[in-house]
Scaffold this motif. Structure first.
Motif, PDB file in Angstrom:
ATOM      1  N   UNK A 132       0.846  -1.209   0.000  1.00 21.32           N
ATOM      2  CA  UNK A 132       0.000   0.000   0.000  1.00 21.32           C
ATOM      3  C   UNK A 132       0.874   1.249   0.000  1.00 21.32           C
ATOM      4  N   UNK A 133       1.943   1.250   0.766  1.00 19.00           N
ATOM      5  CA  UNK A 133       2.861   2.404   0.773  1.00 19.00           C
ATOM      6  C   UNK A 133       3.470   2.606  -0.607  1.00 19.00           C
ATOM      7  N   UNK A 134       3.825   1.508  -1.280  1.00 23.69           N
ATOM      8  CA  UNK A 134       4.376   1.609  -2.630  1.00 23.69           C
ATOM      9  C   UNK A 134       3.330   2.141  -3.606  1.00 23.69           C
TER      10      UNK A 134
ATOM     11  N   UNK B 249       3.645   9.793  -7.834  1.00 24.15           N
ATOM     12  CA  UNK B 249       4.490   9.992  -9.013  1.00 24.15           C
ATOM     13  C   UNK B 249       3.643  10.093 -10.271  1.00 24.15           C
ATOM     14  N   UNK B 250       2.617   9.260 -10.378  1.00 27.15           N
ATOM     15  CA  UNK B 250       1.728   9.295 -11.533  1.00 27.15           C
ATOM     16  C   UNK B 250       1.018  10.647 -11.616  1.00 27.15           C
ATOM     17  N   UNK B 251       0.594  11.181 -10.477  1.00 23.46           N
ATOM     18  CA  UNK B 251      -0.049  12.495 -10.455  1.00 23.46           C
ATOM     19  C   UNK B 251       0.930  13.593 -10.854  1.00 23.46           C
TER      20      UNK B 251
ATOM     21  N   UNK C 111       5.228   3.265 -16.689  1.00 24.01           N
ATOM     22  CA  UNK C 111       5.228   3.155 -15.231  1.00 24.01           C
ATOM     23  C   UNK C 111       4.345   4.210 -14.590  1.00 24.01           C
ATOM     24  N   UNK C 112       4.224   5.372 -15.225  1.00 26.57           N
ATOM     25  CA  UNK C 112       3.612   6.519 -14.559  1.00 26.57           C
ATOM     26  C   UNK C 112       2.452   7.138 -15.332  1.00 26.57           C
TER      27      UNK C 112
ATOM     28  N   UNK D 269      11.328  11.413  -9.851  1.00 21.35           N
ATOM     29  CA  UNK D 269      12.066  11.208  -8.593  1.00 21.35           C
ATOM     30  C   UNK D 269      11.098  11.250  -7.430  1.00 21.35           C
ATOM     31  N   UNK D 270      11.631  10.982  -6.238  1.00 17.62           N
ATOM     32  CA  UNK D 270      10.810  11.042  -5.028  1.00 17.62           C
ATOM     33  C   UNK D 270      10.250  12.445  -4.814  1.00 17.62           C
TER      34      UNK D 270
END
Length: 194
Positions: free
Chosen positions: A39-41, A48-50, A81-82, A160-161
């Motif tokens: 869930x955290x992932x 990141x997608x947003x 991925x995003x 990135x994060x």
């Protein structure tokens, strides 16, 4: 008598606990921890997608095509991925809509039905083939793979994060047939020729 009913528990330990119960409890705890980590992932991926959707819509909002489309059609190709949030589409300044859809790389409609291409994790050869097909079109190109800016993609995302940055290939922008506001180009890091 307790020693004969529960031979695995000594008298000093108190309430007897069966080893199978302990294994089941440990397995449940492991599942709970794994679900929490998954869930955290998911939350990180959603964020990141947003951020990718916001960045891509921002680039699209500052791009002009020779025949200004009221609805900008962005086609997503290759594994991504995003792109989940981006696939929902959006609105640009001036109430222009962005319609986003997935397409196959070999789809013949790619040439006529897209104002922009969002390329996922395409390898170099697949990107070169796609680029050769689309070269005559006034088309914006954005990729999740940074390396594609070295071989002709206009914008390449750096996820990135802390958010999303992007690189640009100015030669590709100049040859694309679309105009991108210079303020967007100033935000980008530059990559070499195509």
């Amino acid at each position: 008598m307790a020693a004969t009913l529960f031979p695995f528990v000594s008298k000093d330990r108190g309430v007897p606990i069966h080893p199978l119960f302990m294994r089941a409890l440990a397995a449940l705890c492991a599942l709970w921890l794994a679900a929490g980590a998954a869930r955290a992932q998911e939350i990180v991926t959603d964020e990141k997608s947003q951020a990718v959707a916001k960045t891509v819509l921002g680039i699209l909002g500052y791009t002009r095509w020779p025949s200004a489309p009221q609805t900008v059609r962005l086609c997503v190709v290759g594994p991504t991925e995003y792109a989940d949030e981006l696939l929902k589409g959006g609105l640009l300044p001036g109430d222009r809509r962005v319609q986003v859809r997935r397409m196959r790389l070999d789809d013949s409609e790619l040439l006529s039905q897209c104002d922009g291409v969002y390329a996922g994790m395409l390898d170099d050869a697949a990107w070169r083939q796609l680029r050769a097909r689309l070269e005559s079109q006034p088309l914006l190109s954005i990729s999740e793979r940074q390396e594609l800016c070295l071989i002709g993609c206009m914008f390449c995302l750096d996820v990135r994060e802390g958010g999303v940055a992007f690189e640009t290939n100015l030669d590709s922008v100049a040859r694309s047939g679309v105009r991108v506001n210079p303020r967007v180009l100033q935000l980008a890091r530059r990559k070499g020729g195509a």
